[in-house]
Design a protein around this motif. Sequence first.
Motif, short mmCIF file in Angstrom:
data_model
loop_
_atom_site.label_atom_id
_atom_site.label_comp_id
_atom_site.label_asym_id
_atom_site.label_seq_id
_atom_site.Cartn_x
_atom_site.Cartn_y
_atom_site.Cartn_z
N LEU A 5 1.02 -0.86 -0.09
CA LEU A 5 0.15 -0.16 -0.24
C LEU A 5 0.62 0.85 0.20
O LEU A 5 -0.05 2.56 -0.18
N CYS A 25 -1.08 3.97 3.35
CA CYS A 25 -1.82 3.86 3.10
C CYS A 25 -1.59 4.96 0.95
O CYS A 25 -3.11 5.35 0.23
N LEU A 28 -3.15 4.12 -2.22
CA LEU A 28 -4.45 3.96 -2.49
C LEU A 28 -4.68 5.43 -2.80
O LEU A 28 -6.18 5.90 -3.48
N LEU A 32 -6.73 7.82 -5.89
CA LEU A 32 -8.07 8.41 -5.38
C LEU A 32 -8.45 9.60 -6.04
O LEU A 32 -8.96 10.26 -6.34
N CYS A 46 -16.09 8.61 -6.98
CA CYS A 46 -15.06 8.04 -6.40
C CYS A 46 -14.94 7.28 -5.18
O CYS A 46 -14.22 7.33 -3.64
N GLU A 49 -13.04 4.10 -4.45
CA GLU A 49 -11.67 4.74 -3.55
C GLU A 49 -10.77 5.09 -2.89
O GLU A 49 -10.48 4.92 -2.06
N ARG A 50 -12.31 6.20 -2.48
CA ARG A 50 -12.51 6.94 -1.52
C ARG A 50 -12.60 6.12 0.03
O ARG A 50 -11.65 5.75 1.06
N GLY A 52 -11.37 2.58 0.20
CA GLY A 52 -10.54 2.34 0.44
C GLY A 52 -9.62 2.67 1.16
O GLY A 52 -8.72 1.66 2.23
N TYR A 53 -9.10 3.78 0.89
CA TYR A 53 -8.19 4.74 1.39
C TYR A 53 -8.33 4.69 2.95
O TYR A 53 -7.97 4.94 3.70
N CYS A 56 -7.78 1.78 5.02
CA CYS A 56 -6.50 1.90 5.21
C CYS A 56 -5.99 2.99 5.91
O CYS A 56 -4.66 2.30 6.60
#
Length: 77
Positions: A5, A25, A28, A32, A46, A49-50, A52-53, A56
């Motif tokens: 990551l 992170c 990621l 994003l 998004c 993506e947001r 996931g970030y 993390c």
Amino acid sequence: MPSSLTASQEELKVAKVPLAWRDQCSALLIPLNTCRRENYYLPWTCENERHGYEKCQYDDMMRRMKKMSKLELQQAE
């Protein structure tokens, strides 16, 4: 200790990620931010993506908190 990551310094430099955001992170954050720029920062885009970030970031915070409490317990002994 690079992980899957964590982006390389060169990737972060090319993506113009500020130093404050270069953490565990960071890999990621690059897609994003790309998605955000392509969609003019519309809040309903998004989301994957947001999420996931942010997940993390949360996991990283929990990992650091556990490590800190272990250190405090060791110091108390």
